[in-house]
Design a protein around this motif. Sequence first.
Motif, PDB file in Angstrom:
ATOM      1  N   GLN A 167     -39.062  -9.449   7.743  1.00 12.14           N
ATOM      2  CA  GLN A 167     -39.145  -8.883   9.089  1.00 12.14           C
ATOM      3  C   GLN A 167     -39.885  -7.552   9.112  1.00 12.14           C
ATOM      4  O   GLN A 167     -40.641  -7.256  10.044  1.00 12.14           O
ATOM      5  CB  GLN A 167     -37.722  -8.673   9.650  1.00 12.14           C
ATOM      6  CG  GLN A 167     -36.970  -9.938   9.996  1.00 12.14           C
ATOM      7  CD  GLN A 167     -37.404 -10.524  11.329  1.00 12.14           C
ATOM      8  OE1 GLN A 167     -38.100  -9.890  12.115  1.00 12.14           O
ATOM      9  NE2 GLN A 167     -37.008 -11.765  11.576  1.00 12.14           N
ATOM     10  N   LEU A 168     -39.654  -6.732   8.081  1.00  6.58           N
ATOM     11  CA  LEU A 168     -40.226  -5.386   8.063  1.00  6.58           C
ATOM     12  C   LEU A 168     -41.476  -5.267   7.201  1.00  6.58           C
ATOM     13  O   LEU A 168     -42.015  -4.179   7.031  1.00  6.58           O
ATOM     14  CB  LEU A 168     -39.165  -4.385   7.576  1.00  6.58           C
ATOM     15  CG  LEU A 168     -37.878  -4.304   8.402  1.00  6.58           C
ATOM     16  CD1 LEU A 168     -36.930  -3.248   7.821  1.00  6.58           C
ATOM     17  CD2 LEU A 168     -38.188  -3.989   9.857  1.00  6.58           C
ATOM     18  N   ASP A 169     -41.924  -6.409   6.647  1.00  3.02           N
ATOM     19  CA  ASP A 169     -43.108  -6.432   5.791  1.00  3.02           C
ATOM     20  C   ASP A 169     -42.941  -5.491   4.596  1.00  3.02           C
ATOM     21  O   ASP A 169     -43.811  -4.669   4.290  1.00  3.02           O
ATOM     22  CB  ASP A 169     -44.357  -6.058   6.593  1.00  3.02           C
ATOM     23  CG  ASP A 169     -45.643  -6.402   5.837  1.00  3.02           C
ATOM     24  OD1 ASP A 169     -45.593  -7.294   4.955  1.00  3.02           O
ATOM     25  OD2 ASP A 169     -46.684  -5.784   6.115  1.00  3.02           O
ATOM     26  N   LEU A 170     -41.788  -5.612   3.924  1.00  5.14           N
ATOM     27  CA  LEU A 170     -41.481  -4.815   2.747  1.00  5.14           C
ATOM     28  C   LEU A 170     -41.182  -5.744   1.578  1.00  5.14           C
ATOM     29  O   LEU A 170     -40.962  -6.938   1.764  1.00  5.14           O
ATOM     30  CB  LEU A 170     -40.254  -3.925   3.001  1.00  5.14           C
ATOM     31  CG  LEU A 170     -40.322  -2.923   4.143  1.00  5.14           C
ATOM     32  CD1 LEU A 170     -38.944  -2.310   4.374  1.00  5.14           C
ATOM     33  CD2 LEU A 170     -41.347  -1.839   3.835  1.00  5.14           C
ATOM     34  N   SER A 171     -41.138  -5.172   0.383  1.00  6.02           N
ATOM     35  CA  SER A 171     -40.689  -5.958  -0.766  1.00  6.02           C
ATOM     36  C   SER A 171     -39.167  -5.994  -0.774  1.00  6.02           C
ATOM     37  O   SER A 171     -38.503  -5.111  -0.210  1.00  6.02           O
ATOM     38  CB  SER A 171     -41.193  -5.335  -2.070  1.00  6.02           C
ATOM     39  OG  SER A 171     -40.525  -4.112  -2.327  1.00  6.02           O
ATOM     40  N   VAL A 172     -38.614  -7.013  -1.410  1.00  3.39           N
ATOM     41  CA  VAL A 172     -37.163  -7.127  -1.508  1.00  3.39           C
ATOM     42  C   VAL A 172     -36.600  -5.919  -2.253  1.00  3.39           C
ATOM     43  O   VAL A 172     -35.546  -5.388  -1.905  1.00  3.39           O
ATOM     44  CB  VAL A 172     -36.760  -8.432  -2.218  1.00  3.39           C
ATOM     45  CG1 VAL A 172     -35.255  -8.467  -2.488  1.00  3.39           C
ATOM     46  CG2 VAL A 172     -37.160  -9.636  -1.378  1.00  3.39           C
TER      47      VAL A 172
END
Length: 209
Positions: A167-172
């Motif tokens: 959703q936030l375009d981040l890595s886990v």
Amino acid sequence: MAIRILLVDDHPLVRDGLRARLEAMPQFEVVGEAGSAGEALEAARAHQPDLVLMDINMRGVNGIEATARFREQFPDMAVLVLSMHDKLEYVSQAIQAGARGYVLKDSPGKDIVVAIETVMSGGIYYSAALARQLAKPQNQDNQLTLREQEVLRHIANGESNKQIARQLDLSVRTVETHRLNIKRKLGIEGQAELIKFAVQHAPLGNVDL
């Protein structure tokens, strides 16, 4: 069936007031009282209460250490702290010791009723004044960033780290780091506690990042 309660406070007048208030309600039964940690543990063994209403200021072993002892000896027995102290460090220490909630003694009378029912339903309860402090820390070093607030909101929605990352375009891994930072800043220990806090206090709506 009534909720069985043990009152722990080193002031008899305080215990008398609490007993009178709680026993006026059919859903509660005060099964014992104690003025110290040692007396409280003995009373717990004798009466097997469902919930212990614990003060912090007591002679000898304080209420936070007593709460930790209850968690060790009676892990299924809920402890709810009732204290005059409103500093977040006390709240954090109490929750880490095993308390299921923290109520200020100057809160409205109905708060203790709501707190007991919330805790016995599996939730964690904080007095409103404390919840506001937890949600918006005054110390700049402890204040949640906008991104951390957004992660908290997604946690409240029940999303996993993978879903939040997408959703936030981040890595886990970045989401996991945000989770750790949020828990550190708010004095929260476990994942279940973080989820409960997020549901109760996460900012609503989208955060403009």
